[in-house]
Design an enzyme around this catalytic site. Structure first.
Site, PDB file in Angstrom:
ATOM      1  N   GLU A   1      40.228  53.680  30.221  1.00 48.41           N
ATOM      2  CA  GLU A   1      41.534  53.556  29.593  1.00 48.41           C
ATOM      3  C   GLU A   1      42.469  54.405  30.438  1.00 48.41           C
ATOM      4  O   GLU A   1      42.349  55.638  30.466  1.00 48.41           O
ATOM      5  CB  GLU A   1      41.453  54.091  28.144  1.00 48.41           C
ATOM      6  CG  GLU A   1      42.787  54.169  27.433  1.00 48.41           C
ATOM      7  CD  GLU A   1      42.718  54.961  26.124  1.00 48.41           C
ATOM      8  OE1 GLU A   1      41.683  54.910  25.412  1.00 48.41           O
ATOM      9  OE2 GLU A   1      43.706  55.648  25.815  1.00 48.41           O
ATOM     10  N   ARG A  30      50.550  58.272  30.693  1.00 43.54           N
ATOM     11  CA  ARG A  30      51.063  59.647  30.546  1.00 43.54           C
ATOM     12  C   ARG A  30      51.613  60.128  31.873  1.00 43.54           C
ATOM     13  O   ARG A  30      52.065  61.263  31.985  1.00 43.54           O
ATOM     14  CB  ARG A  30      49.935  60.578  30.077  1.00 43.54           C
ATOM     15  CG  ARG A  30      49.509  60.273  28.670  1.00 43.54           C
ATOM     16  CD  ARG A  30      48.336  61.100  28.206  1.00 43.54           C
ATOM     17  NE  ARG A  30      47.700  60.386  27.115  1.00 43.54           N
ATOM     18  CZ  ARG A  30      46.612  60.769  26.489  1.00 43.54           C
ATOM     19  NH1 ARG A  30      46.024  61.899  26.835  1.00 43.54           N
ATOM     20  NH2 ARG A  30      46.103  60.063  25.521  1.00 43.54           N
ATOM     21  N   THR A  75      47.864  55.154  25.665  1.00 45.79           N
ATOM     22  CA  THR A  75      49.153  55.785  25.370  1.00 45.79           C
ATOM     23  C   THR A  75      50.297  54.772  25.534  1.00 45.79           C
ATOM     24  O   THR A  75      51.347  55.061  26.105  1.00 45.79           O
ATOM     25  CB  THR A  75      49.388  57.037  26.250  1.00 45.79           C
ATOM     26  OG1 THR A  75      48.154  57.761  26.391  1.00 45.79           O
ATOM     27  CG2 THR A  75      50.403  57.985  25.633  1.00 45.79           C
ATOM     28  N   LYS A  95      41.235  52.638  16.889  1.00 41.30           N
ATOM     29  CA  LYS A  95      40.905  53.900  17.551  1.00 41.30           C
ATOM     30  C   LYS A  95      41.034  55.014  16.511  1.00 41.30           C
ATOM     31  O   LYS A  95      42.040  55.075  15.796  1.00 41.30           O
ATOM     32  CB  LYS A  95      41.905  54.109  18.704  1.00 41.30           C
ATOM     33  CG  LYS A  95      41.941  55.505  19.289  1.00 41.30           C
ATOM     34  CD  LYS A  95      42.575  55.484  20.661  1.00 41.30           C
ATOM     35  CE  LYS A  95      43.018  56.862  21.109  1.00 41.30           C
ATOM     36  NZ  LYS A  95      42.999  57.024  22.560  1.00 41.30           N
TER      37      LYS A  95
HETATM   38  C1  3PG Z   1      43.069  60.094  23.929  1.00 44.47           C
HETATM   39  O1  3PG Z   1      44.204  59.715  24.123  1.00 44.47           O
HETATM   40  O2  3PG Z   1      42.201  59.335  23.535  1.00 44.47           O
HETATM   41  C2  3PG Z   1      42.778  61.547  24.071  1.00 44.47           C
HETATM   42  O3  3PG Z   1      43.712  62.210  24.827  1.00 44.47           O
HETATM   43  C3  3PG Z   1      41.401  61.826  24.563  1.00 44.47           C
HETATM   44  O4  3PG Z   1      41.048  63.000  23.959  1.00 44.47           O
HETATM   45  P1  3PG Z   1      40.331  64.177  24.743  1.00 44.47           P
HETATM   46  O5  3PG Z   1      41.231  64.546  25.890  1.00 44.47           O
HETATM   47  O6  3PG Z   1      40.189  65.264  23.734  1.00 44.47           O
HETATM   48  O7  3PG Z   1      39.027  63.646  25.216  1.00 44.47           O
END
Ligand code: 3PG
Length: 320
Positions: free
Chosen positions: A43, A47, A71, A131
């Site tokens: 994914e 960002r 995101t 999710k």
């Molecule tokens: C996401 O968007 O799924 C998270 O930023 C992932 O979470 P993590 O950085 O705590 O693994």
């Protein structure tokens, strides 16, 4: 690939690296590191400004890889991601407009939820894969267990605070489709081009995800008398005899077979978190399933099976 095939592949791979990439030049070597680690999936999050170009490059270099965009906070961004080649859209929260755009363009979408009301929003729009974010901060596996009561039809991609240390807990949860996270692809590992380390982290996560543990050892004996004789000997060591139709269990660790069953010497039963996923994992390692031994539950999930290949004269038995 249909939406169903996509979600089945997510489940089989079981892990979704959540990538934040600053330099699109690094996208293809990163993808290779993930593939080498057995995780042909990512994914790539919007960002950074490099996300769009990164998706373009990876989907061109590895068209088979499951690359999606994360995101994605509005329909415009979803459109951009899909144009770049994203095969699915993920968001941290639930944005009705983004979901509508994806549904009307037949793009698999996995919006983020962490409350029952948001899950119901998803269901009302026909989504049964969501999710769960931020997983750890919102109650983790305890919350997932509670969701499984009222929302038994929903499967979750869980992310947020998951890493190699708590991954097993999520892998055991029956309503988890796949586990996502950034721990395998931390931004500094990408910036420093630590591809071998990323591959190592992927492999480590994949094996941990399966949760293989030895359940019992099965010993082949030619007939019931020989089996009873062996059972009496094991009983001298204080093991409890539990007589069954085709075998005798000694405690839970030894199964004395009443006739020569699979395996030259017998079988080794391994417990694992999810047999379908374990089969997918083991295929890469050269193992195949003995189809005649597959048993399924009412939902069609495999509960036990044997592999065709033996190790050291023992057939390998997978149990849940
Ligand atoms: C996401 O968007 O799924 C998270 O930023 C992932 O979470 P993590 O950085 O705590 O693994």
């Amino acid at each position: 690939m249909t939406k169903e095939e996509l979600f089945t592949t997510f489940h089989n791979i079981g892990l979704v690296p959540v990538v934040k990439i600053d330099d699109a030049e690094k996208a293809v070597p990163l993808a290779k590191a993930l593939i080498d680690g057995g995780i042909p999936c990512a994914e790539i999050t919007f960002r950074t400004d490099a996300a769009e170009e990164a998706i373009k490059r990876v989907t061109k270099a590895y068209p088979e890889m499951l690359v999606g965009a994360g995101t994605v906070i509005n329909p415009k961004l979803a459109e951009k991601a899909v144009a770049a080649g994203a095969k699915f859209i993920v968001s941290a929260g639930f944005n009705r407009e983004t979901v509508e755009w994806c549904l009307s363009h037949n793009i698999p979408v996995v919006p983020g939820v962490c409350t029952p009301s948001e899950i119901e929003m998803g269901l009302s729009m026909g989504l049964t894969t969501l999710k769960f974010f931020p997983a750890e901060a919102s109650g983790g596996v305890a919350m997932l267990k509670d969701f499984s009561g009222p929302f038994s039809q929903v499967k979750f991609m869980t992310t947020g605070g998951i890493n190699i240390n708590n991954l097993q807990d999520y892998a055991k949860a029956s309503n988890v489709l796949a586990i996502g996270g950034s721990w395998m692809v931390k931004a500094d590992l990408i910036n420093d081009e630590k591809w071998d380390e990323i591959t190592r982290l992927c492999k480590e996560a994949r094996i941990k995800l399966q949760g293989f543990t030895l359940a019992h050892v099965g010993i082949n004996l030619p007939d019931a008398d020989a089996a009873a004789g062996a059972a009496d000997e094991f009983a001298k060591l204080g093991m409890e005899i539990k007589n069954g139709n085709s075998s005798i269990f000694m405690n839970k660790e030894i199964e004395v077979m009443k006739k020569n069953y699979l395996g030259k010497n017998g079988h080794l039963a391994f417990r694992c978190n999810d047999i379908e996923r374990a089969i997918y994992f083991l295929k890469d390692k050269g193992f195949t399933v003995n189809e005649e031994t597959v048993k399924k539950d009412a939902k069609g999930k495999i509960t036990v099976c044997y592999l065709n290949e033996e190790i050291g004269g023992f057939a390998i038995h997978l149990v849940k």
